[in-house]
Design a protein around this motif. Structure first.
Motif, mmCIF file in Angstrom:
data_model
loop_
_atom_site.group_PDB
_atom_site.id
_atom_site.type_symbol
_atom_site.label_atom_id
_atom_site.label_comp_id
_atom_site.label_asym_id
_atom_site.label_seq_id
_atom_site.Cartn_x
_atom_site.Cartn_y
_atom_site.Cartn_z
ATOM 1 N N PHE A 100 -15.822 159.369 117.578
ATOM 2 C CA PHE A 100 -16.075 157.923 117.479
ATOM 3 C C PHE A 100 -16.472 157.534 116.066
ATOM 4 O O PHE A 100 -16.079 156.488 115.562
ATOM 5 C CB PHE A 100 -17.189 157.568 118.480
ATOM 6 N N CYS A 101 -17.251 158.381 115.416
ATOM 7 C CA CYS A 101 -17.782 158.019 114.102
ATOM 8 C C CYS A 101 -16.670 157.912 113.062
ATOM 9 O O CYS A 101 -16.845 157.286 112.021
ATOM 10 C CB CYS A 101 -18.865 158.987 113.654
ATOM 11 N N ALA A 102 -15.510 158.520 113.341
ATOM 12 C CA ALA A 102 -14.389 158.385 112.417
ATOM 13 C C ALA A 102 -13.367 157.370 112.918
ATOM 14 O O ALA A 102 -12.792 156.623 112.142
ATOM 15 C CB ALA A 102 -13.719 159.746 112.223
ATOM 16 N N THR A 103 -13.170 157.322 114.245
ATOM 17 C CA THR A 103 -12.170 156.389 114.765
ATOM 18 C C THR A 103 -12.715 154.962 114.851
ATOM 19 O O THR A 103 -11.978 154.004 114.812
ATOM 20 C CB THR A 103 -11.691 156.814 116.167
ATOM 21 N N HIS A 104 -14.009 154.826 115.016
ATOM 22 C CA HIS A 104 -14.647 153.510 115.070
ATOM 23 C C HIS A 104 -15.692 153.447 113.964
ATOM 24 O O HIS A 104 -16.875 153.207 114.206
ATOM 25 C CB HIS A 104 -15.295 153.272 116.443
ATOM 26 N N ASN A 105 -15.237 153.702 112.750
ATOM 27 C CA ASN A 105 -16.203 153.983 111.680
ATOM 28 C C ASN A 105 -17.068 152.801 111.278
ATOM 29 O O ASN A 105 -18.220 152.972 110.934
ATOM 30 C CB ASN A 105 -15.530 154.637 110.468
#
Ligand code: SF4
Lengths: 271, 178, 457
Positions: free
Chosen positions: A208-213
């Motif tokens: 999530f931290c990269a895809t919904h940064n």
């Protein structure tokens, strides 16, 4: 739905439910002898934070355990599991079960998230599977070893400092409450600061931290602002995922905070 | 009836499970006076208040509408202003609930629902014996007519979460135990 | 919002202003903070109350077919006319027909806030037919005049501040410009009073329908709901078919859980329990009461893996506590149902193909499940939705997990990978840009565990 791979069935030490975990342990470990545990290092500690693994071993040994480490362990499979790729997750899970769970000793991990994956996630991957005997470190210390106060043996105490304890969210999945707070607050050189929205997630969320940064960073910055406002100099948590993410923000924004795993704090007290 | 049959055919077949029982907490034993005291505290928390017969008389100086039963209690004629114009609506209540400061008002012969709703002040006359400790108790005594349970003045927090009273219903509620 | 063209939650989030995030965060926090103390006063054992409520709702879902038939029979005995609608279109047409029977085209319809009618986009349809449809809940009224959509189940204008409301009201000529919430509420009250007086039809949702007694239960704080269902001569109530409770004895538990979880209130101001049209000896109330029982995907959900989401009582507690919802507000989810509830319910109702990415807009922190009054395992269902989307190929997964797993299924490959890790800074990685946009890359800290372990034995 997939079933538990037959090659790993039978020898696995499974208990039937969350509630019974505490009960089963005694029968597994002869009273009087040293409690043997297997360390689940977790992939983040393996990759980036070796000190956390070292501290975990020292903490467990200080608490009277004999620690075993299986060199073939890798990753529990949570990243693909959370991303929806359960085919990939089953492969990693199957490997982890063979490397870690086919032994009589309980497994201890310095992570609520990885413990939750094995204990609550694997039964979702394999229908009919019981919850494996894996413990988060503070859970194991408090509930299995009945330690509520950390025995400090160093002659000179570390310098006093103010910390903020971030209760990592995946502990919720395995019913963690204030175990880490209890242990950390028993360290005389640590002052635990209250901060705003203490219970809120840090925004890490795995991939999530990269895809919904932008969302992830927004949530993380809110947490960091609240912690800075509390006067704490250090963020302490039980999950390196949260700290990896927060540390990335701290460095980018040059925020005056350090990150530490609670096991490192406990280890500071060991001579 | 087409949609009905379709939906019923798509629903999972009836389970045989018996319904989970409701844990009924033991009913506390309190006198009516104790219950009214509790009721008053709860009502005040919500911005309403307990009044006396004298308070009621002062309030009645304003343009009002009285329902049948409250008029009878006060020895006055029912009626008054047209419902949409009255500042004060006067009704009785079937029950008061101590634990939440709530009032139960059922519809009934000659009762007008809007009296408790349109005016800015709702004056409620409640015979003293019509009080129960808990909502659970009150709900075992519901009339089979349309009923409203009123807990405090009308309110909204839609704008920035700031509490405002009296947005559509009465912003003031005065309860007179008699 | 048109289907299919919905931006991803992350794409939408980038357009959300700091002002919006600030409003949503502040309101969400205050509701969350009052939730626990209120519930602890209401119940000696909050946990036990939640378990009981979950069990009762499970019983309802298990026996939904017979309970609906019972409800229908009891409603009819009470004089409530019962209708069934298989989908949104069927419901819209049915309700339009009921309106035409009740009042000529052009008449005023007052609406009480209802998610079911939002779900079927009823207003647009009735306006097209020529009716004047007026939302009467303060927040919903603002939404209507702004041509906006609600961003929260309970507090629809949580994304707006008082300045924005003030501008809308003065634009619509409701009164002199003011930013005082009290004044604004008074302006709305004055304006909407005339609408209530002239309205021929009132349309509402319901919170609970009692199977045993055929009573419709509506809860609200403002009074517009009671006005909408009392003043006009016809009342049409729309319910999702799962909104049943077995008996009136269940109400105290559910009403208190709902009020406490939703807004931290001990009890909602008005609990309206409708037992049918006005009786001959009563002075007011509608002479026709209709109940529309809506499927619109629910039977499909009941038979599938997301069944438990139908326990939901729409309290909004999961939205209030959700870090992602607090950051992006409800519109980001692209559906009337937003937040953790919406991230499960919306794709469950419409199919994961329609809304493949909303289940990914979660950190899986679990706070939603922790607050849910009916203990819905939301995180578990978010995971299942992700799995379904990947399995069906409707969601492109940016990270090649098979490669990762190749490394994670051999001790040797894994250890080799660890040695190469310091060099990976140079390499392209599908997660790298996402990581580095707002953060610095992680670096190896301190000693290596494996070296240390090998060194001591
Ligand atoms: S899912 Fe649970 S917490 Fe969320 S709105 Fe529904 S009932 Fe409330």
């Amino acid at each position: 739905m997939n079933h538990v791979p037959s090659n790993s069935r039978g020898t696995l030490t499974f208990v039937s439910s969350k509630a019974e975990i505490g009960e089963d342990l005694r029968s597994l470990n002869p009273i009087g002898g040293k409690q043997r545990v297997r360390l689940m290092l977790t992939c983040l500690v393996d990759s980036f934070f070796g000190e956390v693994g070292i501290a975990s071993v020292r903490v467990l040994e200080h608490a009277g355990c004999e620690v075993l480490f299986d060199k073939d362990q890798t990753c529990c499979g949570q990243p693909p599991f959370n991303s929806g790729d359960w085919t990939a997750a089953r492969q990693a899970a199957g490997f982890t079960m063979r490397a870690l769970l086919e032994h009589p000793e309980p497994v201890v991990a310095p992570s609520g998230s990885c413990s939750a994956m094995v204990r609550e996630g694997y039964p979702m991957l394999y229908e009919g599977m019981h919850h494996p005997l894996v413990f988060e470190l503070s859970e194991f210390l408090v509930h299995q070893l009945k330690i509520s106060e950390w025995k400090v043996t160093v002659k000179t105490l570390p310098a006093r400092r103010k910390i903020a304890l971030h209760r990592a969210c995946h502990g919720r999945a395995i019913g963690l409450k204030d175990e880490q707070a209890m242990l950390v607050s028993s360290l005389p050189w640590i002052e635990m600061m209250e901060f705003g929205q203490q219970e809120q997630c840090c925004g890490f969320g795995g991939a999530f931290c990269a895809t919904h940064n932008s969302i992830s960073a927004g949530i993380g910055m809110e947490k960091l602002h609240n912690i800075v406002d509390s006067g704490a100099e250090e963020i302490v948590s039980g999950d390196m995922g949260c700290l990896l993410h927060l540390n990335g923000l701290i460095k980018r924004h040059k925020i005056p905070l350090r990150t530490r795993h609670f096991a490192e704090l406990l280890a500071e007290g060991i001579a | 009836m087409e949609d009905r049959e379709l939906i019923l055919s798509l629903l999972p077949k009836a389970g045989r499970k018996s319904r989970p029982p409701l844990a009924q907490p033991p009913l506390p034993r309190h006198s009516a006076d104790e219950l009214w005291a509790e009721f008053g505290i709860r009502l005040a928390e919500l911005g309403g208040r307990i009044g006396t017969r004298e308070d009621a008389e002062v309030i009645l100086a304003r343009p009002h509408i009285l329902d049948h039963e409250s008029a009878e209690i006060l020895g006055l004629h029912s009626g008054g202003e047209p419902i949409w114009d009255a500042e004060v609506g006067v009704t009785t209540a079937d029950l008061a609930i101590a634990e939440t400061g709530s009032l139960i008002l059922a519809t009934g012969p000659h009762r007008t629902r809007l009296v408790s709703l349109c005016p800015v002040l709702h004056l409620v006359l409640v015979p003293k014996d019509r009080i129960v400790a808990t909502m659970a108790e009150a709900f075992t005594r519901l009339s089979d007519r349309t009923t409203v349970m009123i807990t405090g003045p009308s309110r909204t927090a839609d704008i920035e979460g700031i509490l405002v009273r009296g947005v559509h219903g009465p912003g003031d509620i005065v309860v007179v135990p008699l | 919002m048109p289907k299919g063209k919905k931006p991803s939650v992350e794409a939408f989030a980038r357009g959300v202003t700091a002002e919006t995030t600030k409003s949503v965060r502040a309101a969400s926090k205050s509701k969350t903070e009052s939730r626990i103390p209120t519930l602890e006063i209401a119940f000696h054992d909050v946990e036990g109350a939640r378990t009981q409520a979950a069990q009762i709702k499970e019983f309802v879902l298990d026996n939904i077919s017979s309970l609906l038939v019972q409800l229908e029979a009891k409603c009819k005995m009470n004089g409530i006319q019962v209708h069934w609608a298989k989908d949104a279109e069927s419901a819209r047409n049915l309700i339009a027909r009921l309106c035409e029977e009740a009042a000529p085209v052009g008449s005023t319809i007052v609406k009480a806030k209802s998610m079911a009618t939002e779900e079927i986009h009823l207003n647009e349809h009735l306006i097209e037919k020529g009716y004047e449809v007026v939302e009467t809940d303060l927040g919903e009224y603002v939404i209507q005049i702004d041509h906006d959509t609600p961003s929260h189940l309970v507090t629809p204008i949580i994304h707006k501040n008082k300045r924005q409301v003030a501008e809308s009201f003065s634009r619509e000529g409701l009164g002199p410009y003011t930013e005082s919430p009290e004044e604004l509420a008074a302006q709305a009250r004055r304006h909407l009073r005339d609408r209530f007086k002239e309205a021929k039809i009132g349309i509402s949702g319901i919170n609970f329908a009692i199977a045993q007694s055929g009573r419709l239960v509506l809860v609200e704080n403002e009074g517009n709901n009671r006005l909408s269902t009392t003043a006009p001569d016809t009342h049409i109530a729309v319910m999702g078919l799962e909104k049943i409770l077995p008996s009136e004895g269940d109400l105290p538990l559910f009403l208190r859980l709902l009020a406490g979880s939703a807004t931290g209130q001990r009890m909602t101001v008005y609990v309206h329990m409708i037992s049918g049209p006005r009786r001959k000896d009563e002075n007011d109330g509608p002479s026709n009461v209709h109940l529309v029982i809506l499927d619109n995907g629910r039977t499909k959900v009941l038979n599938g893996p997301y069944r438990e989401i139908l326990r939901c009582i729409r309290c909004g507690a999961c939205l209030n506590v959700c870090p992602v919802y607090r950051q992006v507000s409800g519109h980001a989810y692209g559906h009337v149902y937003s937040g953790p509830l919406g991230a499960v319910l919306a794709p469950a109702l419409e199919g994961v193909e329609q809304l493949p990415d909303v289940a990914k807009a979660s950190t899986l922190c679990g706070s939603c499940e922790e607050v849910c009054p009916v203990k819905i395992p939301i995180p578990r269902m978010l995971l299942q939705l992700r799995e379904e989307a990947v399995r069906k190929g409707v969601l492109k997964e940016p990270i090649p997990w098979s490669m990762f797993v190749f490394g994670a299924t051999s001790g040797l490959r894994w250890r080799t990978g660890l040695k190469l890790l310091p060099m990976s800074k140079m390499a392209q990685h599908p997660m790298k840009n996402g990581w580095t946009e707002f953060r610095d890359l992680p670096e190896k800290q301190g000693r290596d565990f494996r070296k240390w372990w090998n060194g001591r034995s």
